[in-house]
Design a protein around this motif. Structure first.
Motif, PDB file in Angstrom:
ATOM      1  N   SER A  63      25.884  -8.440  82.369  1.00 35.41           N
ATOM      2  CA  SER A  63      25.284  -7.584  81.345  1.00 35.41           C
ATOM      3  C   SER A  63      25.483  -6.111  81.654  1.00 35.41           C
ATOM      4  O   SER A  63      25.391  -5.263  80.775  1.00 35.41           O
ATOM      5  CB  SER A  63      23.792  -7.886  81.228  1.00 35.41           C
ATOM      6  OG  SER A  63      23.134  -7.687  82.468  1.00 35.41           O
ATOM      7  N   THR A  64      25.764  -5.780  82.925  1.00 37.62           N
ATOM      8  CA  THR A  64      25.998  -4.389  83.314  1.00 37.62           C
ATOM      9  C   THR A  64      27.454  -3.988  83.179  1.00 37.62           C
ATOM     10  O   THR A  64      27.811  -2.843  83.466  1.00 37.62           O
ATOM     11  CB  THR A  64      25.571  -4.182  84.782  1.00 37.62           C
ATOM     12  OG1 THR A  64      26.222  -5.159  85.611  1.00 37.62           O
ATOM     13  CG2 THR A  64      24.070  -4.323  84.930  1.00 37.62           C
ATOM     14  N   GLY A  65      28.321  -4.925  82.768  1.00 35.87           N
ATOM     15  CA  GLY A  65      29.730  -4.614  82.593  1.00 35.87           C
ATOM     16  C   GLY A  65      30.584  -4.919  83.803  1.00 35.87           C
ATOM     17  O   GLY A  65      31.806  -4.770  83.768  1.00 35.87           O
ATOM     18  N   LYS A  66      29.947  -5.353  84.900  1.00 31.49           N
ATOM     19  CA  LYS A  66      30.714  -5.662  86.103  1.00 31.49           C
ATOM     20  C   LYS A  66      31.361  -7.039  85.983  1.00 31.49           C
ATOM     21  O   LYS A  66      30.793  -7.955  85.387  1.00 31.49           O
ATOM     22  CB  LYS A  66      29.808  -5.640  87.339  1.00 31.49           C
ATOM     23  CG  LYS A  66      29.228  -4.273  87.670  1.00 31.49           C
ATOM     24  CD  LYS A  66      28.358  -4.360  88.917  1.00 31.49           C
ATOM     25  CE  LYS A  66      27.748  -3.015  89.257  1.00 31.49           C
ATOM     26  NZ  LYS A  66      26.878  -3.095  90.454  1.00 31.49           N
ATOM     27  N   THR A  67      32.542  -7.179  86.577  1.00 31.17           N
ATOM     28  CA  THR A  67      33.223  -8.474  86.589  1.00 31.17           C
ATOM     29  C   THR A  67      32.449  -9.449  87.461  1.00 31.17           C
ATOM     30  O   THR A  67      32.052  -9.120  88.579  1.00 31.17           O
ATOM     31  CB  THR A  67      34.649  -8.332  87.122  1.00 31.17           C
ATOM     32  OG1 THR A  67      35.387  -7.438  86.267  1.00 31.17           O
ATOM     33  CG2 THR A  67      35.357  -9.673  87.165  1.00 31.17           C
ATOM     34  N   GLN A  68      32.205 -10.647  86.943  1.00 32.13           N
ATOM     35  CA  GLN A  68      31.462 -11.667  87.693  1.00 32.13           C
ATOM     36  C   GLN A  68      32.425 -12.440  88.594  1.00 32.13           C
ATOM     37  O   GLN A  68      32.973 -13.469  88.217  1.00 32.13           O
ATOM     38  CB  GLN A  68      30.746 -12.600  86.718  1.00 32.13           C
ATOM     39  CG  GLN A  68      29.658 -11.914  85.912  1.00 32.13           C
ATOM     40  CD  GLN A  68      28.995 -12.845  84.929  1.00 32.13           C
ATOM     41  OE1 GLN A  68      29.687 -13.524  84.154  1.00 32.13           O
ATOM     42  NE2 GLN A  68      27.682 -12.890  84.928  1.00 32.13           N
ATOM     43  N   LYS A  69      32.590 -11.926  89.793  1.00 31.86           N
ATOM     44  CA  LYS A  69      33.549 -12.547  90.707  1.00 31.86           C
ATOM     45  C   LYS A  69      33.107 -13.929  91.176  1.00 31.86           C
ATOM     46  O   LYS A  69      33.947 -14.758  91.530  1.00 31.86           O
ATOM     47  CB  LYS A  69      33.808 -11.630  91.900  1.00 31.86           C
ATOM     48  CG  LYS A  69      34.721 -10.453  91.570  1.00 31.86           C
ATOM     49  CD  LYS A  69      35.270  -9.797  92.816  1.00 31.86           C
ATOM     50  CE  LYS A  69      36.363  -8.789  92.470  1.00 31.86           C
ATOM     51  NZ  LYS A  69      36.968  -8.183  93.681  1.00 31.86           N
ATOM     52  N   PHE A  70      31.798 -14.187  91.176  1.00 26.15           N
ATOM     53  CA  PHE A  70      31.360 -15.516  91.609  1.00 26.15           C
ATOM     54  C   PHE A  70      31.864 -16.586  90.644  1.00 26.15           C
ATOM     55  O   PHE A  70      32.160 -17.716  91.056  1.00 26.15           O
ATOM     56  CB  PHE A  70      29.836 -15.555  91.749  1.00 26.15           C
ATOM     57  CG  PHE A  70      29.067 -15.525  90.459  1.00 26.15           C
ATOM     58  CD1 PHE A  70      28.703 -16.706  89.828  1.00 26.15           C
ATOM     59  CD2 PHE A  70      28.705 -14.317  89.872  1.00 26.15           C
ATOM     60  CE1 PHE A  70      27.994 -16.689  88.639  1.00 26.15           C
ATOM     61  CE2 PHE A  70      27.994 -14.288  88.682  1.00 26.15           C
ATOM     62  CZ  PHE A  70      27.641 -15.477  88.055  1.00 26.15           C
ATOM     63  N   VAL A  71      31.979 -16.230  89.352  1.00 22.45           N
ATOM     64  CA  VAL A  71      32.526 -17.173  88.373  1.00 22.45           C
ATOM     65  C   VAL A  71      34.005 -17.425  88.665  1.00 22.45           C
ATOM     66  O   VAL A  71      34.483 -18.568  88.635  1.00 22.45           O
ATOM     67  CB  VAL A  71      32.352 -16.635  86.942  1.00 22.45           C
ATOM     68  CG1 VAL A  71      33.045 -17.552  85.931  1.00 22.45           C
ATOM     69  CG2 VAL A  71      30.878 -16.486  86.606  1.00 22.45           C
ATOM     70  N   LEU A  72      34.721 -16.354  88.985  1.00 23.05           N
ATOM     71  CA  LEU A  72      36.154 -16.490  89.281  1.00 23.05           C
ATOM     72  C   LEU A  72      36.378 -17.253  90.581  1.00 23.05           C
ATOM     73  O   LEU A  72      37.352 -18.009  90.694  1.00 23.05           O
ATOM     74  CB  LEU A  72      36.797 -15.105  89.347  1.00 23.05           C
ATOM     75  CG  LEU A  72      36.725 -14.283  88.064  1.00 23.05           C
ATOM     76  CD1 LEU A  72      37.422 -12.934  88.249  1.00 23.05           C
ATOM     77  CD2 LEU A  72      37.356 -15.039  86.889  1.00 23.05           C
ATOM     78  N   ARG A  73      35.486 -17.055  91.569  1.00 22.16           N
ATOM     79  CA  ARG A  73      35.641 -17.804  92.823  1.00 22.16           C
ATOM     80  C   ARG A  73      35.477 -19.293  92.585  1.00 22.16           C
ATOM     81  O   ARG A  73      36.168 -20.117  93.200  1.00 22.16           O
ATOM     82  CB  ARG A  73      34.625 -17.310  93.858  1.00 22.16           C
ATOM     83  CG  ARG A  73      35.046 -16.047  94.590  1.00 22.16           C
ATOM     84  CD  ARG A  73      34.170 -15.787  95.803  1.00 22.16           C
ATOM     85  NE  ARG A  73      32.821 -15.404  95.419  1.00 22.16           N
ATOM     86  CZ  ARG A  73      32.435 -14.153  95.239  1.00 22.16           C
ATOM     87  NH1 ARG A  73      33.303 -13.168  95.406  1.00 22.16           N
ATOM     88  NH2 ARG A  73      31.190 -13.870  94.902  1.00 22.16           N
ATOM     89  N   GLU A  74      34.549 -19.646  91.689  1.00 20.21           N
ATOM     90  CA  GLU A  74      34.371 -21.061  91.366  1.00 20.21           C
ATOM     91  C   GLU A  74      35.626 -21.628  90.719  1.00 20.21           C
ATOM     92  O   GLU A  74      36.053 -22.741  91.034  1.00 20.21           O
ATOM     93  CB  GLU A  74      33.170 -21.237  90.433  1.00 20.21           C
ATOM     94  CG  GLU A  74      31.830 -20.948  91.097  1.00 20.21           C
ATOM     95  CD  GLU A  74      30.681 -21.022  90.117  1.00 20.21           C
ATOM     96  OE1 GLU A  74      30.941 -21.295  88.920  1.00 20.21           O
ATOM     97  OE2 GLU A  74      29.529 -20.794  90.536  1.00 20.21           O
TER      98      GLU A  74
END
Length: 473
Positions: free
Chosen positions: A448-459
């Protein structure tokens, strides 16, 4: 919202602002954790607000109480009284003109409660005190050249103390419900914008805006841009400079009242090529005047790392503009401030000139064959490819190397590229072990803050997939 930044502290209460991009489930969780007594909701978000209250009212939620709902609307004429009554304005009109400000009994009394962009399972509410906010406001004015009577364009979902800063300098605020690059350029031109803040994502959008949407800043007015939240790629910084903006690269956390450092610009950099100047500006720099100290330390020995531009340590802060602590979480507070310094979890180096440069989050560092790979460094190279709009690099489990880099890439509209081309581009500019082994083309998930959700990509990177399906998940 702006009025409440002053009214709530003047009533000796604590202000807790929630991100307008949160869904009802998150809002409900934060209302419960914050022990909110009054819940003010703007009419366009009333559906989410009411849904959040319904969730709190469910006995299974475990909520001790339900906050009082107060509705707000900026456009009274458009309100349907059967749907939304403008209770906020009615409250203001019914209030006596003369009242006594309830000043804090102690300058360390809490003034705001701000939530980090964590998970709903364990919210982390950061407490600010009156002293910290006051000093951080002054430091922001001094450190980022917030001139008298500024016109500030809001594109950031958090404040970075700018609510108090702009008021202190007698400025004008340009507030947007939604923004596009055309709105950014038009707003600056129409209202004489002098300052704006934006995450690297916003700067990237601006740099890659279609020519038809662009309206370069007036040569008579310098538009200063504060950016932070993630290390901006040098290519993006250079692009903003070419458009006529002056970029101030800041760095900090919710736990440091937002901006805590600035990459101080020096006159010597003016003579450098644009690319080199942008590379220097991408560093995090030095702490601002209100922060007692910022350092890069060995988290075990607490010794400062040498200023050699190579030795990696953890960024740490101490001073008046560090949070008072996490609300309802003594253990997390003690852990984050062990040794008398706020531990950020960010890994960095210090250059011979003293500038701090963040290399990665501790959890985002990629360890391949015993070598530490900075995902930020690999991303900055990929950003240099002319077809790339966004890029994120995460670790992918590897039976032989332990981990290898996996790149997720979003291309610019109207362009094309292949996995082989991106990997080849990286091979020309990076050591072999740092080159991504897989490139996936897709939109990047954002918080929601505009940051890339790297935990999703790691999964995604960790999922089992056929070896022959390289680059296709």
């Amino acid at each position: 919202m702006y009025e409440l930044h002053f009214a709530v502290p003047m009533a000796s209460a604590v202000l807790c602002t929630l991100n307008t991009r949160h869904d009802a489930a998150m809002v409900s969780t934060l209302l419960k954790h914050s022990d909110a007594k009054v819940f003010l909701v703007e009419s366009s978000l009333l559906g989410i607000g009411r849904d959040a209250l319904h969730r709190l009212a469910d006995p299974r939620s475990g909520a001790a109480s339900i906050p009082v709902l107060v509705t707000i609307s900026d456009d009274t004429d458009s309100i349907d009284p059967d749907v939304c009554e403008n209770e906020y304005e009615a409250l203001i009109k019914s209030t006596p003109w003369h009242f006594d400000i309830r000043w804090p009994a102690n300058e360390l009394d809490p003034i705001t409660l701000n939530y980090t962009s964590g998970t709903t399972s364990r919210p982390k509410g950061v407490l600010y005190n009156h002293r910290g906010v006051y000093l951080n406001t002054i430091a922001t004015v001094l450190g980022y050249d917030i001139t008298p009577m500024p016109t500030y364009l809001w594109t950031v979902p958090n404040g970075w103390s700018l609510t108090w800063v702009v008021a202190m300098q007698g400025g004008t605020n340009i507030c947007l419900r939604h923004f596009t690059t055309r709105v950014i350029f038009d707003s600056i031109a129409r209202h004489g914008g002098t300052h704006m803040g934006g995450a690297p994502t916003v700067l990237n959008m601006t740099v890659n805006a279609p020519a038809v949407d662009r309206r370069p800043p007036s040569t008579e007015t310098v538009v200063r841009v504060m950016t932070g939240g993630a290390p901006p790629p040098p290519r993006v910084l250079a692009g903003m400079e070419e458009l006529g903006f002056v970029v101030y690269h800041i760095y900090g956390l919710t736990e440091t009242h937002g901006a805590a450092t600035v990459c101080t610009l020096t006159p010597e950099w003016d003579a450098l090529p644009v690319e080199e100047r942008a590379r220097l500006k991408a560093r995090q720099g030095f702490h601002h005047i209100a922060m007692e100290d910022a350092d890069v330390k060995d988290p075990t020995t607490m010794e400062s790392v040498p200023h050699d531009g190579k030795t990696v340590g953890e960024v740490m802060f101490r001073g008046n503009t560090v949070m008072s602590g996490y609300y309802k979480d003594v253990d997390a507070t003690k852990e984050s401030m062990a040794g008398g310094w706020l531990r950020t979890g960010d890994l960095a180096i210090r250059h011979p000139d003293g500038y701090i440069q963040v290399k990665d989050r501790a959890k985002d560092i990629i360890i391949s064959g015993g070598e530490n790979i900075s995902s930020i460094e690999v991303e900055s190279i990929i950003f240099g490819h002319p077809a790339v709009l966004e890029a994120a690099v995460v670790a992918r489990p590897d039976d032989h190397w332990g981990e290898t880099p996996c790149a997720f890439v979003k291309l610019k509209d109207g362009t094309s590229s292949t996995e082989t081309e991106i990997i080849g581009f990286c091979r020309e500019k990076l050591p072999h072990y740092m080159v991504p082994k897989i490139v996936v083309f897709e939109d990047l998930p954002k918080a929601s803050t505009g940051k890339t959700q790297k935990f999703v990509l790691r999964e995604k990177a960790g999922e089992n997939r056929p070896k022959t399906a390289k680059g296709v998940f």
